[in-house]
Design an enzyme around this catalytic site. Structure first.
Site, mmCIF file in Angstrom:
data_model
loop_
_atom_site.group_PDB
_atom_site.id
_atom_site.type_symbol
_atom_site.label_atom_id
_atom_site.label_comp_id
_atom_site.label_asym_id
_atom_site.label_seq_id
_atom_site.Cartn_x
_atom_site.Cartn_y
_atom_site.Cartn_z
ATOM 1 N N THR A 1 0.871 -1.178 0.000
ATOM 2 C CA THR A 1 0.000 0.000 0.000
ATOM 3 C C THR A 1 0.907 1.226 0.000
ATOM 4 O O THR A 1 2.118 1.112 0.176
ATOM 5 C CB THR A 1 -0.884 0.057 1.260
ATOM 6 O OG1 THR A 1 -0.053 0.217 2.404
ATOM 7 C CG2 THR A 1 -1.731 -1.202 1.418
ATOM 8 N N VAL B 1 3.623 -1.459 4.258
ATOM 9 C CA VAL B 1 2.845 -0.250 4.567
ATOM 10 C C VAL B 1 3.810 0.931 4.671
ATOM 11 O O VAL B 1 4.854 0.821 5.320
ATOM 12 C CB VAL B 1 2.056 -0.412 5.894
ATOM 13 C CG1 VAL B 1 1.298 0.873 6.226
ATOM 14 C CG2 VAL B 1 1.088 -1.594 5.798
ATOM 15 N N VAL C 1 8.218 -1.927 6.227
ATOM 16 C CA VAL C 1 7.809 -0.530 6.206
ATOM 17 C C VAL C 1 8.358 0.094 4.924
ATOM 18 O O VAL C 1 9.523 -0.093 4.574
ATOM 19 C CB VAL C 1 8.291 0.229 7.467
ATOM 20 C CG1 VAL C 1 9.804 0.245 7.593
ATOM 21 C CG2 VAL C 1 7.729 1.653 7.474
ATOM 22 N N LYS C 2 7.486 0.780 4.204
ATOM 23 C CA LYS C 2 7.923 1.462 2.981
ATOM 24 C C LYS C 2 8.391 2.868 3.358
ATOM 25 O O LYS C 2 7.688 3.599 4.053
ATOM 26 C CB LYS C 2 6.775 1.553 1.965
ATOM 27 C CG LYS C 2 6.483 0.221 1.296
ATOM 28 C CD LYS C 2 5.290 0.329 0.383
ATOM 29 C CE LYS C 2 5.591 1.063 -0.891
ATOM 30 N NZ LYS C 2 4.362 1.184 -1.737
ATOM 31 N N ILE C 3 9.572 3.206 2.896
ATOM 32 C CA ILE C 3 10.149 4.519 3.211
ATOM 33 C C ILE C 3 10.624 5.160 1.900
ATOM 34 O O ILE C 3 11.441 4.570 1.193
ATOM 35 C CB ILE C 3 11.355 4.380 4.177
ATOM 36 C CG1 ILE C 3 10.963 3.597 5.438
ATOM 37 C CG2 ILE C 3 11.915 5.743 4.529
ATOM 38 C CD1 ILE C 3 12.141 3.324 6.386
#
Ligand code: G3P
Length: 224
Positions: free
Chosen positions: A27, A58, A85-87
């Site tokens: 997402t 996410v 975790v998307k960064i």
């Protein structure tokens, strides 16, 4: 090749999780905003549908390394299982990635548009990098060529990081990425459907059906 679904549409996730060899769901803030509902309820429902063995990516909403790490820890605690975790890549993002690597929380470095960004993200400890194929194609860049160069660089330098190509608008872009050794793609349910569809396949199935029925009527193998 890992096929991942790029959506927060629960019905699409349920459907694709049942009918496709799905590796997980990604997402981003735009996708979550489109759903326009309670954040935790939504992402926890996605986790429930896919289970803890599949990947859930996410994206952070924070801007500083310290806050990104804090948010990543909370997301991991709440969403459990195979979590990333998307960064987005920038200095704060790289600093957070190095911290999260030490803490054992997986990072997908996103908003990647060049091989140089991808290589340094991998060096910082990202597990995945997400180059945006269609957004590059849209500005007369070559999205799949960028993916090819990232794959080649990771190979050259023995980086323990996978390419998670994102931002697709058609199945041909997915195919081109698969031909250059891209390890994973994240796509919409529509594109996944296009990946398996062909009018000649439909015609072949209809032909088999017609020939069988002309001799055996509605009887199936189970009825013999
Ligand atoms: O998360 C990255 C990707 O989903 C972006 O796709 O279609 O907004 O370019 P798109």
């Amino acid at each position: 090749m890992l096929y991942i679904l790029d959506t927060a549409d629960l019905e699409a996730i349920k459907h694709c999780n049942e009918f496709y060899p799905l590796a997980g769901v990604t997402t981003n803030p735009s996708i979550i905003s489109k759903a326009n509902t309670d954040f935790w309820k939504l992402v926890k429902e996605i986790r429930n549908i896919i289970g803890e063995d599949k990947m859930l990516h996410v994206q952070t909403t924070q801007k500083t390394a310290e806050k990104i790490v804090e948010e990543a820890k909370l997301l991991k605690k709440e969403l459990k299982g195979d979590f990333y975790v998307k960064i987005p890549i920038n200095e704060e993002g790289l600093k957070a990635t190095m911290e999260l690597k030490k803490l054992g929380i997986g990072v997908t470095m996103t908003a990647i548009f060049t091989p140089t960004q991808a290589l340094i993200a991998a060096k910082a400890g990202a597990s995945f990098v997400a180059p945006y194929v269609n957004r590059l194609d849209n500005i007369i860049g070559d999205g799949t060529e960028v993916v090819a160069q990232i794959v080649e660089q990771f190979d050259l330098y023995g980086m323990d990081c996978k390419v998670l190509a994102a931002s697709f608008k058609n199945a041909e872009q997915v195919h081109k990425c698969s031909m250059v050794g891209c390890q994973s793609v994240t796509v919409t349910a529509d594109i996944l459907k296009n990946v398996i569809s062909h009018p000649m396949t439909d015609a072949a199935i209809a032909g088999f059906d017609k020939d069988w029925k002309s001799v055996y009527g509605d009887k199936t193998i189970l009825d013999f």
